[in-house]
Design a protein around this motif. Structure first.
Motif, PDB file in Angstrom:
ATOM      1  N   SER A 163      13.478  12.978   6.121  1.00  0.00           N
ATOM      2  CA  SER A 163      13.561  13.258   7.563  1.00  0.00           C
ATOM      3  C   SER A 163      13.971  14.714   7.816  1.00  0.00           C
TER       4      SER A 163
ATOM      5  N   ASN B 256      16.144  11.064  13.227  1.00  0.00           N
ATOM      6  CA  ASN B 256      16.252  12.447  12.748  1.00  0.00           C
ATOM      7  C   ASN B 256      15.011  13.280  13.045  1.00  0.00           C
ATOM      8  N   VAL B 257      13.873  12.626  13.252  1.00  0.00           N
ATOM      9  CA  VAL B 257      12.637  13.383  13.510  1.00  0.00           C
ATOM     10  C   VAL B 257      12.157  13.147  14.950  1.00  0.00           C
TER      11      VAL B 257
ATOM     12  N   SER C 147      16.034   6.059  10.259  1.00  0.00           N
ATOM     13  CA  SER C 147      16.461   7.454  10.113  1.00  0.00           C
ATOM     14  C   SER C 147      15.319   8.420  10.402  1.00  0.00           C
ATOM     15  N   MET C 148      14.086   8.050  10.030  1.00  0.00           N
ATOM     16  CA  MET C 148      12.965   8.927  10.415  1.00  0.00           C
ATOM     17  C   MET C 148      12.875   9.007  11.943  1.00  0.00           C
TER      18      MET C 148
END
Ligand SMILES: NC(=O)c1ccc[n+]([C@@H]2O[C@H](COP(=O)([O-])OP(=O)(O)OC[C@H]3O[C@@H](n4cnc5c(N)ncnc54)[C@H](OP(=O)(O)O)[C@@H]3O)[C@@H](O)[C@H]2O)c1
Length: 257
Positions: free
Chosen positions: A156, A112-113, A108-109
């Motif tokens: 994130s 989303n980033v 997810s990091m």
């Protein structure tokens, strides 16, 4: 579907095969904006493109920076300058301190980033060269404060809220605008794993897209809603932590978190 007028001729949207950004793509196309829709290749993406002659599919993986640069070059040579770039590819994974899903945290990091900055890096050079453009990033109200169960997603989204602030400061005077979009809970597959009784003021993807597009054309720095959740989380954010953390603990324990 509300008919609005927008100044952008061409919008590039990542996460376009998803619930919220798919709805934004439809609404922009209905209002006469050409949409370059990006997600990984899938029936969902091609089905969206088939809905309107103003939507074109430009499949790409936002985790691959070179692929995104090539995608921007393809879009701009086929359709002209990208005037709005909306970065919406994103995911949620639950966070449990007794069984930390490290793979989920890293994924997810990354999506989303990294998925956002890869897109910004791909499109910003041509916007800066033209002294015009608009970048919009999908954040979340849950990027404002820590929240039980949200260790991966919240971290994130806090990162992209901070990134947007840095970009805002540096883009001043360049002609390129930036907007961070922080909605609350939206009823989409993204948060299907989230306990329904803990979702506050859930809205439909249609309402979410409408609320975003009502404001986005004015190039505000931030779009955040619904006001009840925005107000609570922002107030909590500015309290001293010795007050805010027990308050969140008390509030979420009443919801069974
Ligand atoms: N739902 C909510 O409650 C909520 C609230 C606040 C903010 N948001 C944010 O709004 C955005 C959209 O959320 P949503 O609920 O509409 O999500 P969604 O329906 O799950 O859509 C996610 C999108 O991300 C795309 N994606 C995933 N991995 C990708 C990759 N590697 N490369 C390119 N695209 C990729 C997916 O397409 P493919 O998998 O087909 O590639 C899909 O189009 C997210 O950033 C989310 O964090 C959502």
């Amino acid at each position: 579907m509300a008919e609005q007028q927008f100044l952008w001729k061409l919008a590039w949207i990542t996460g376009a095969s998803g619930a919220i950004c798919g709805e934004i793509a439809r609404r922009l196309a209905a209002a006469g904006v050409t949409v370059a829709a990006t997600a990984r290749p899938s029936d969902r993406l091609y089905a969206l493109a088939a809905e309107s002659e103003r939507i074109g599919a430009f499949p790409a993986d936002v985790l691959k920076p070179e692929e995104l640069k090539e995608t921007v070059a393809k879009i701009e040579s086929a359709l002209g300058p990208i005037e709005l770039a909306l970065f919406g590819a994103g995911m949620y994974v639950p966070f449990d301190i007794r069984n930390i899903d490290l793979d989920g945290f890293h994924r997810s990091m990354a999506l989303n980033v990294d998925g956002v900055i890869n897109g910004v890096a791909a499109v910003l050079p041509s916007m800066l060269a033209r002294n015009s453009g608009h970048i919009a990033i999908m954040g979340s109200l849950f990027g404002y404060v820590g929240w039980p169960g949200n260790g991966s997603y919240g971290a994130s989204k806090a990162a992209v809220i901070n990134l947007a602030e840095s970009l805002k400061l540096e883009l001043e005077g360049t002609g390129v605008a930036i907007t961070i979009i922080n909605p609350g809970f939206v009823d989409t597959p993204l948060n299907a794993a989230y306990d329904p009784k803990k979702k506050l003021y859930v809205m439909s993807k249609e309402r979410c897209a409408r609320k975003i597009l009502e404001k986005l054309g004015g190039r505000p720095y931030e779009i955040a809603f619904p006001p009840q959740v925005e107000g609570f989380l922002k107030a909590v954010r500015f309290l001293p932590r010795r007050v805010s953390l027990p308050l969140i603990r008390w509030f979420t324990s009443r919801m069974g978190a």
